[in-house]
Design an enzyme around this catalytic site. Structure first.
Site, PDB file in Angstrom:
ATOM      1  N   GLY A  78       0.804  -1.216   0.000  1.00 24.67           N
ATOM      2  CA  GLY A  78       0.000   0.000   0.000  1.00 24.67           C
ATOM      3  C   GLY A  78       0.837   1.266   0.000  1.00 24.67           C
ATOM      4  O   GLY A  78       0.520   2.247  -0.681  1.00 24.67           O
ATOM      5  N   CYS A 325       3.588   5.848  19.615  1.00 23.28           N
ATOM      6  CA  CYS A 325       4.663   6.208  20.513  1.00 23.28           C
ATOM      7  C   CYS A 325       5.900   6.560  19.691  1.00 23.28           C
ATOM      8  O   CYS A 325       6.635   5.690  19.266  1.00 23.28           O
ATOM      9  CB  CYS A 325       4.958   5.051  21.455  1.00 23.28           C
ATOM     10  SG  CYS A 325       6.067   5.525  22.756  1.00 23.28           S
TER      11      CYS A 325
HETATM   12  N1  PLP Z   1      -2.990   2.882   3.600  1.00 26.17           N
HETATM   13  C1  PLP Z   1      -3.767   2.473   4.612  1.00 26.17           C
HETATM   14  C2  PLP Z   1      -5.149   3.036   4.761  1.00 26.17           C
HETATM   15  C3  PLP Z   1      -3.294   1.521   5.519  1.00 26.17           C
HETATM   16  O1  PLP Z   1      -4.070   1.121   6.534  1.00 26.17           O
HETATM   17  C4  PLP Z   1      -1.967   1.009   5.352  1.00 26.17           C
HETATM   18  C5  PLP Z   1      -1.411   0.056   6.328  1.00 26.17           C
HETATM   19  O2  PLP Z   1      -1.795   0.016   7.468  1.00 26.17           O
HETATM   20  C6  PLP Z   1      -1.215   1.465   4.263  1.00 26.17           C
HETATM   21  C7  PLP Z   1      -1.746   2.413   3.414  1.00 26.17           C
HETATM   22  C8  PLP Z   1       0.172   0.951   4.014  1.00 26.17           C
HETATM   23  O3  PLP Z   1       0.104  -0.351   3.474  1.00 26.17           O
HETATM   24  P1  PLP Z   1       1.378  -1.337   3.505  1.00 26.17           P
HETATM   25  O4  PLP Z   1       1.457  -1.881   4.870  1.00 26.17           O
HETATM   26  O5  PLP Z   1       1.053  -2.402   2.504  1.00 26.17           O
HETATM   27  O6  PLP Z   1       2.547  -0.538   3.085  1.00 26.17           O
END
Ligand code: PLP
Length: 383
Positions: A78, A325
């Site tokens: 992501g 944190c």
């Molecule tokens: N965007 C959102 C809304 C997320 O919740 C996350 C991860 O928690 C990410 C992006 C990042 O994804 P990744 O862990 O695959 O880099």
């Protein structure tokens, strides 16, 4: 079937952080570590199996979105997908104050390059008003990026309406669907989505692999330079086991979506009702109905989130808090503060994110344990 925390005697309620993998997804991956190790870019037949697995995953994922396979680009997850989308902007960006740091920090990087960014704030329920997005549009706006569902409060944003506005003005629309993909239906054509980020480990696939949907005709910023993989948009040898596992997880999570969502939603509502009726001075953060099936987020008056997490951990319960944190100090959640909570309320948040592997008994245990912990902490404070 999905693995679960049962064997570890754990109650795992942090599925927004990461999920257990589907057994089927694990099984699909194994041969690509042990036998079928060919590089899909190679010409000999032996590499064909890897290439076919990649094509099949691309076809499955495209099908789940009403996209064309050529519109799916594999990434490391992501974060990379969000970076790619945001860094494609040529001029003014509109985003929201409640995005994940992968979008927010990419926007900061763009600001450092001289590109202006408008951060639309949500209402107190965490919902972004599409009309506020419209009001922020300028003649030079080149990108609107609004998340599909928030990772802390689970609030589901009006993506269809925002996509419609973006189309009306001819502006590219990106949505970070990392929390929503595999859990809620997504149709990129119907919702006028031009780019969409997703990550396999949030829907029963492996970590370190994800994808970005990019509507045909658009070319996102290439910031990993090298070979010609992914039609020149993302260089690097393809992570064949990861891609195959992600394809299988996408297939199962979309096939079982309705069934799982019904079960998880009933657990979520049991948790919300149970906590609100048993523990005084607790508020539910985020919209009561427009929220992900598995998301529960409370602010518990007088209780600090990190302390709660440590005490829950002692009872083998995995949960999460909005506060991070960093540098030894507790930073209140930027999402909750943008929704108007004060720093104390934001620091006292508890996020419990459920999945199909959770049970009603686990929910009842968490309510009971939470009540005991909160009573104990409050009685210590009042001494
Ligand atoms: N965007 C959102 C809304 C997320 O919740 C996350 C991860 O928690 C990410 C992006 C990042 O994804 P990744 O862990 O695959 O880099």
């Amino acid at each position: 079937m999905m693995c679960s925390a049962e064997n570890n005697n754990l109650i795992y309620m942090d599925h927004a952080a990461t999920t257990f993998m589907y057994d089927e997804a694990v099984n699909v991956m194994v041969p690509f570590f042990t036998e079928k190790i060919g590089n899909p870019a190679a010409v000999y037949r032996y590499a064909g199996e890897a290439g076919r697995a990649v094509s099949e995953a691309r076809r499955i994922i495209a099908g789940t979105l009403n996209a064309d396979p050529s519109e799916i680009i594999f990434t490391s997850g992501g974060t990379e997908s969000d970076n790619m989308a945001v860094k494609s902007a040529k001029n003014h960006i509109i985003t929201t104050a409640i995005e994940h740091h992968a979008v927010l920090e990419s926007c900061r990087a763009m600001e450092a390059r001289g590109i202006e960014v408008t951060y639309v704030r949500p209402g107190s329920d965490g919902v972004i008003d599409p009309e506020e997005v419209r009001a922020a549009i300028r003649p030079e706006t080149s990108l609107i990026s609004v998340m599909f569902a928030n990772n802390e409060t689970g609030t589901v944003e009006p993506v269809r309406e925002i996509g419609y506005i973006a189309k009306e003005y001819g502006i590219i629309f990106h949505t970070d669907a990392v929390q929503a993909y595999g859990h809620l239906p997504v149709d990129v054509r119907e919702m006028n989505i031009d780019m969409l980020s997703a990550s396999a480990h949030k829907f029963g696939g492996p970590k370190g692999i994800g994808f970005i949907y990019v509507r045909n005709g658009l070319k996102p910023e290439t910031f990993i330079h090298g070979g010609p993989q992914e039609r020149g948009m993302r260089a690097g040898t393809l992570n064949v086991p990861g891609i195959a596992g992600m394809g299988e997880a996408a297939r199962i999570s979309v096939k079982d979506m309705q069934h799982n969502a019904d079960h998880v939603r009933s657990l979520r509502d049991r948790m919300i009702d149970g906590v609100l009726s048993n523990i005084p001075d607790v508020r539910l953060n985020g919209h009561p109905e427009k929220r992900l099936p598995g998301n529960v987020n409370f602010s518990i008056k007088g209780i600090e989130g990190e302390t709660l997490l440590i005490l829950l951990d002692r009872e083998h319960i995995c949960a999460s808090s909005g506060s991070a944190c960093s540098t030894g100090a507790l930073e209140p959640s930027h999402v909750l503060t943008a929704m108007g909570l004060d720093a104390r309320e934001a620091a006292g948040s508890l996020r419990l994110t459920l999945a199909a592997s959770n049970t009603a008994e686990e929910v009842d245990t968490v309510i009971r344990v939470l009540k005991t912990i909160v009573e104990r902490l409050r009685s210590v404070r009042s001494v």
